[in-house]
Design an enzyme around this catalytic site. Structure first.
Site, PDB file in Angstrom:
ATOM      1  N   MET A  30       0.836  -1.205   0.000  1.00 51.95           N
ATOM      2  CA  MET A  30       0.000   0.000   0.000  1.00 51.95           C
ATOM      3  C   MET A  30       0.871   1.256   0.000  1.00 51.95           C
ATOM      4  O   MET A  30       0.400   2.352   0.334  1.00 51.95           O
ATOM      5  CB  MET A  30      -0.944  -0.009   1.198  1.00 51.95           C
ATOM      6  CG  MET A  30      -1.905  -1.196   1.142  1.00 51.95           C
ATOM      7  SD  MET A  30      -3.432  -0.926   2.025  1.00 51.95           S
ATOM      8  CE  MET A  30      -2.815  -0.677   3.668  1.00 51.95           C
ATOM      9  N   ALA A  32       4.049   3.999   0.899  1.00 49.15           N
ATOM     10  CA  ALA A  32       4.780   4.538   2.058  1.00 49.15           C
ATOM     11  C   ALA A  32       5.838   3.496   2.436  1.00 49.15           C
ATOM     12  O   ALA A  32       5.889   2.999   3.566  1.00 49.15           O
ATOM     13  CB  ALA A  32       3.854   4.869   3.223  1.00 49.15           C
ATOM     14  N   LEU A  33       6.650   3.185   1.456  1.00 49.61           N
ATOM     15  CA  LEU A  33       7.536   2.015   1.555  1.00 49.61           C
ATOM     16  C   LEU A  33       8.701   2.238   2.517  1.00 49.61           C
ATOM     17  O   LEU A  33       9.175   3.353   2.690  1.00 49.61           O
ATOM     18  CB  LEU A  33       8.071   1.666   0.162  1.00 49.61           C
ATOM     19  CG  LEU A  33       7.009   1.342  -0.889  1.00 49.61           C
ATOM     20  CD1 LEU A  33       7.673   0.979  -2.215  1.00 49.61           C
ATOM     21  CD2 LEU A  33       6.085   0.211  -0.441  1.00 49.61           C
ATOM     22  N   HIS A  34       9.125   1.148   3.109  1.00 47.81           N
ATOM     23  CA  HIS A  34      10.277   1.148   4.008  1.00 47.81           C
ATOM     24  C   HIS A  34      11.066  -0.133   3.752  1.00 47.81           C
ATOM     25  O   HIS A  34      10.715  -0.926   2.864  1.00 47.81           O
ATOM     26  CB  HIS A  34       9.827   1.250   5.477  1.00 47.81           C
ATOM     27  CG  HIS A  34       8.731   0.278   5.824  1.00 47.81           C
ATOM     28  ND1 HIS A  34       8.926  -1.086   5.872  1.00 47.81           N
ATOM     29  CD2 HIS A  34       7.412   0.466   6.105  1.00 47.81           C
ATOM     30  CE1 HIS A  34       7.797  -1.686   6.192  1.00 47.81           C
ATOM     31  NE2 HIS A  34       6.851  -0.764   6.333  1.00 47.81           N
ATOM     32  N   GLY A  36      11.165  -2.891   5.211  1.00 48.48           N
ATOM     33  CA  GLY A  36      10.375  -4.133   5.297  1.00 48.48           C
ATOM     34  C   GLY A  36       9.837  -4.510   3.919  1.00 48.48           C
ATOM     35  O   GLY A  36       9.952  -5.660   3.475  1.00 48.48           O
ATOM     36  N   HIS A  37       9.269  -3.541   3.228  1.00 49.30           N
ATOM     37  CA  HIS A  37       8.757  -3.795   1.878  1.00 49.30           C
ATOM     38  C   HIS A  37       9.916  -4.169   0.932  1.00 49.30           C
ATOM     39  O   HIS A  37       9.798  -5.073   0.114  1.00 49.30           O
ATOM     40  CB  HIS A  37       8.087  -2.537   1.306  1.00 49.30           C
ATOM     41  CG  HIS A  37       6.886  -2.073   2.063  1.00 49.30           C
ATOM     42  ND1 HIS A  37       6.865  -0.911   2.797  1.00 49.30           N
ATOM     43  CD2 HIS A  37       5.649  -2.612   2.198  1.00 49.30           C
ATOM     44  CE1 HIS A  37       5.669  -0.737   3.344  1.00 49.30           C
ATOM     45  NE2 HIS A  37       4.916  -1.760   2.997  1.00 49.30           N
ATOM     46  N   LYS A 151       5.102  -9.916   9.311  1.00 50.84           N
ATOM     47  CA  LYS A 151       4.575  -8.802  10.116  1.00 50.84           C
ATOM     48  C   LYS A 151       3.041  -8.858  10.201  1.00 50.84           C
ATOM     49  O   LYS A 151       2.457  -8.553  11.232  1.00 50.84           O
ATOM     50  CB  LYS A 151       5.057  -7.503   9.474  1.00 50.84           C
ATOM     51  CG  LYS A 151       4.263  -6.266   9.744  1.00 50.84           C
ATOM     52  CD  LYS A 151       4.705  -5.636  11.026  1.00 50.84           C
ATOM     53  CE  LYS A 151       4.049  -4.314  11.344  1.00 50.84           C
ATOM     54  NZ  LYS A 151       2.828  -3.973  10.695  1.00 50.84           N
ATOM     55  N   GLN A 155      -2.963 -12.004   8.167  1.00 48.47           N
ATOM     56  CA  GLN A 155      -3.214 -11.745   6.739  1.00 48.47           C
ATOM     57  C   GLN A 155      -2.601 -12.849   5.878  1.00 48.47           C
ATOM     58  O   GLN A 155      -3.231 -13.392   4.976  1.00 48.47           O
ATOM     59  CB  GLN A 155      -2.613 -10.385   6.377  1.00 48.47           C
ATOM     60  CG  GLN A 155      -2.429 -10.127   4.903  1.00 48.47           C
ATOM     61  CD  GLN A 155      -1.995  -8.689   4.651  1.00 48.47           C
ATOM     62  OE1 GLN A 155      -2.760  -7.762   4.847  1.00 48.47           O
ATOM     63  NE2 GLN A 155      -0.762  -8.502   4.233  1.00 48.47           N
ATOM     64  N   SER A 188       4.477   1.406   7.808  1.00 48.77           N
ATOM     65  CA  SER A 188       4.196   2.709   7.182  1.00 48.77           C
ATOM     66  C   SER A 188       3.589   3.662   8.206  1.00 48.77           C
ATOM     67  O   SER A 188       3.703   4.875   8.079  1.00 48.77           O
ATOM     68  CB  SER A 188       3.217   2.529   6.025  1.00 48.77           C
ATOM     69  OG  SER A 188       3.702   1.560   5.132  1.00 48.77           O
TER      70      SER A 188
HETATM   71  P1  AMP Z   1       1.477  -2.937   3.482  1.00 48.30           P
HETATM   72  O1  AMP Z   1       2.009  -1.904   2.554  1.00 48.30           O
HETATM   73  O2  AMP Z   1       1.494  -2.543   4.913  1.00 48.30           O
HETATM   74  O3  AMP Z   1       0.162  -3.501   3.027  1.00 48.30           O
HETATM   75  O4  AMP Z   1       2.489  -4.164   3.404  1.00 48.30           O
HETATM   76  C1  AMP Z   1       2.801  -4.787   2.187  1.00 48.30           C
HETATM   77  C2  AMP Z   1       3.579  -6.040   2.453  1.00 48.30           C
HETATM   78  O5  AMP Z   1       4.785  -5.727   3.142  1.00 48.30           O
HETATM   79  C3  AMP Z   1       2.822  -7.037   3.332  1.00 48.30           C
HETATM   80  O6  AMP Z   1       3.046  -8.349   2.851  1.00 48.30           O
HETATM   81  C4  AMP Z   1       3.445  -6.821   4.672  1.00 48.30           C
HETATM   82  O7  AMP Z   1       3.369  -7.950   5.519  1.00 48.30           O
HETATM   83  C5  AMP Z   1       4.882  -6.532   4.300  1.00 48.30           C
HETATM   84  N1  AMP Z   1       5.551  -5.806   5.383  1.00 48.30           N
HETATM   85  C6  AMP Z   1       5.132  -4.659   5.986  1.00 48.30           C
HETATM   86  N2  AMP Z   1       5.966  -4.320   6.975  1.00 48.30           N
HETATM   87  C7  AMP Z   1       6.937  -5.267   7.013  1.00 48.30           C
HETATM   88  C8  AMP Z   1       8.088  -5.484   7.827  1.00 48.30           C
HETATM   89  N3  AMP Z   1       8.423  -4.662   8.816  1.00 48.30           N
HETATM   90  N4  AMP Z   1       8.857  -6.572   7.564  1.00 48.30           N
HETATM   91  C9  AMP Z   1       8.538  -7.440   6.569  1.00 48.30           C
HETATM   92  N5  AMP Z   1       7.465  -7.284   5.765  1.00 48.30           N
HETATM   93  C10 AMP Z   1       6.676  -6.214   5.986  1.00 48.30           C
END
Ligand code: AMP
Length: 295
Positions: A30, A32-34, A36-37, A151, A155, A188
Site C-alpha cells: 500500500m 509509504a515504503l520502508h 520491510g517492503h 509482520k 493476513q 508505514s
Molecule cells: P502494506 O504496505 O502494509 O500492506 O504491506 C505490504 C507487504 O509488506 C505485506 O506483505 C506486509 O506484511 C509486508 N511488510 C510490511 N511491513 C513489514 C516489515 N516490517 N517486515 C517485513 N514485511 C513487511
C-alpha cells in the site's frame, strides 16, 4: 523500472515476458515504503526473473474512513526506493482499474475462524477487503511466487487459505519481519508517531520477546495478563495480546498443546494502531526455512 497504471498495459507486458520463459515474483503493497517492503523485493529478485511491486491503498480493507484518509502516501519516495532496489515493474493503479464498475470482484470464501479472531474481531470487513484485492491483483499479475511479510501474520495465513480454496497455483513466500534497531517492527504507520511515542513503542517488541523467553516457565494466560498490564501502564491501549496456534490462530492454554505457536498483538500508541507478532515455537522444517530467509 517500468511503471504501469492500467491493467491491460501491465498484462500485455507480463504476457510478453512469460512467452520468453521468464518467471514472475510479486509483492503487493500500500506504499509509504520502508525497508520491510524492500526486503520482499530483494527476496523476489533472488528467486524470480521479473519482480513486480504494486502500490494500491485499497479502500475496501479500511473499516474506518479516517484511517484511509490518514494513510501515509509518499509516491515519489516509493518510486525512488523501488528503482534503487532493482524492481522491474511497478503497478500503480487507480481505484477504477482495480474495481471497474462492470466487474464483480467480491469474494465469497469461508475462512472459518481465521478471519474472525484478533484483527477480524477489531476490524470488521478488513479481511474480506484484503482477500478481494489480493485475489484481484493475483488475477492480473499471475505470479509464480507471492511475497508477503510475517509482520501481518494473520493476513498471510488467510491468503494461504485463499490460494488453497481457489486452487491458485501461486507459491506464497513468508518474509521475516524487518525491525528498527530498538526492535519496533517497521510499518508505514510509524511515521505518524510523535518522537516520544516512537521511543516508547519498542515496548511492544520487548513484550513479544519476553513471551518467547518465558514460554514454558509461565502459562500463556499469565504472559498475556502481564503484557496487557505493561502496555496499559505505558499509557498504550492494547486491543489484544494473544498466544495462538500458528495454523488455526485460536488461543492456546498450554505451551505443549501445539508445535506451532505465535504471539500476536495490536496496540494503539496515541492515535496510531500498530500490530506485531513473534513466532514462539515452530515445527522443525519451518525453522530451517526461516533461518534460510534471514541469511
Ligand atoms: P502494506 O504496505 O502494509 O500492506 O504491506 C505490504 C507487504 O509488506 C505485506 O506483505 C506486509 O506484511 C509486508 N511488510 C510490511 N511491513 C513489514 C516489515 N516490517 N517486515 C517485513 N514485511 C513487511
Amino acid at each position: 523500472m517500468f511503471l504501469f497504471k492500467h491493467v491491460n498495459d501491465l498484462r500485455r507486458y507480463l504476457q510478453s515476458e512469460r512467452e520468453k520463459g521468464k518467471t514472475i515474483g510479486f509483492a503487493p503493497t500500500m506504499g509509504a515504503l520502508h525497508q520491510g517492503h524492500i526486503s520482499l523485493i530483494q527476496l523476489s529478485r533472488q528467486e524470480s526473473d521479473i519482480t513486480v511491486c504494486s502500490i494500491f491503498v485499497n479502500p475496501t480493507q479500511f473499516n474506518e474512513q479516517n484511517d484511509l484518509d490518514k494513510y501515509p502516501r509518499t509516491p515519489e519516495m516509493d518510486i525512488e526506493l523501488l528503482a534503487v532496489a532493482g524492481t522491474d515493474v511497478l503497478f500503480f493503479p487507480g481505484v477504477e482499474d482495480i474495481y471497474p464498475a462492470n466487474l464483480e470482484t467480491r469474494l465469497q470464501l469461508d475462512f472459518g475462524s481465521l478471519d474472525k479472531v484478533m484483527e477480524g474481531g477489531f476490524r470488521p470487513g478488513h479481511f474480506a477487503g484484503m482477500a478481494q484485492v489480493v485475489n484481484r491483483l493475483l488475477g492480473i499479475v499471475e505470479p509464480q511466487k507471492l511475497y508477503m511479510g510475517q509482520k501481518d501474520y494473520q493476513q498471510l495465513t488467510i491468503v494461504r487459505r485463499m490460494l488453497e480454496l481457489n486452487h491458485i497455483p501461486t507459491e506464497l513466500v513468508m518474509c521475516p519481519t524487518v525491525r528498527e534497531e530498538d526492535g519496533l517492527a517497521m510499518s508505514s504507520r510509524n511515521i505518524r508517531l510523535s518522537p516520544e511515542e516512537r521511543s516508547q513503542a519498542s515496548l511492544i517488541y520487548r513484550l513479544l520477546a519476553e513471551a518467547r523467553d518465558l514460554m514454558g516457565e509461565k502459562t500463556p494466560a499469565d504472559i498475556q495478563a502481564n503484557a496487557l498490564a505493561q502496555l496499559k501502564a505505558q499509557g498504550f491501549r492494547p486491543e489484544y495480546f494473544e498466544i495462538v496456534d500458528g495454523r488455526t490462530l485460536l488461543p492456546v492454554q498450554l505451551f505443549d498443546e501445539s508445535d506451532f505457536m505465535v504471539a500476536c498483538t495490536a496496540v494503539w500508541v496515541g492515535n496510531v494502531r500498530l500490530i506485531d507478532n513473534m513466532v514462539l515455537k515452530q515445527p522443525e522444517m519451518q525453522e530451517e526455512q526461516t533461518q534460510e530467509w534471514e541469511a
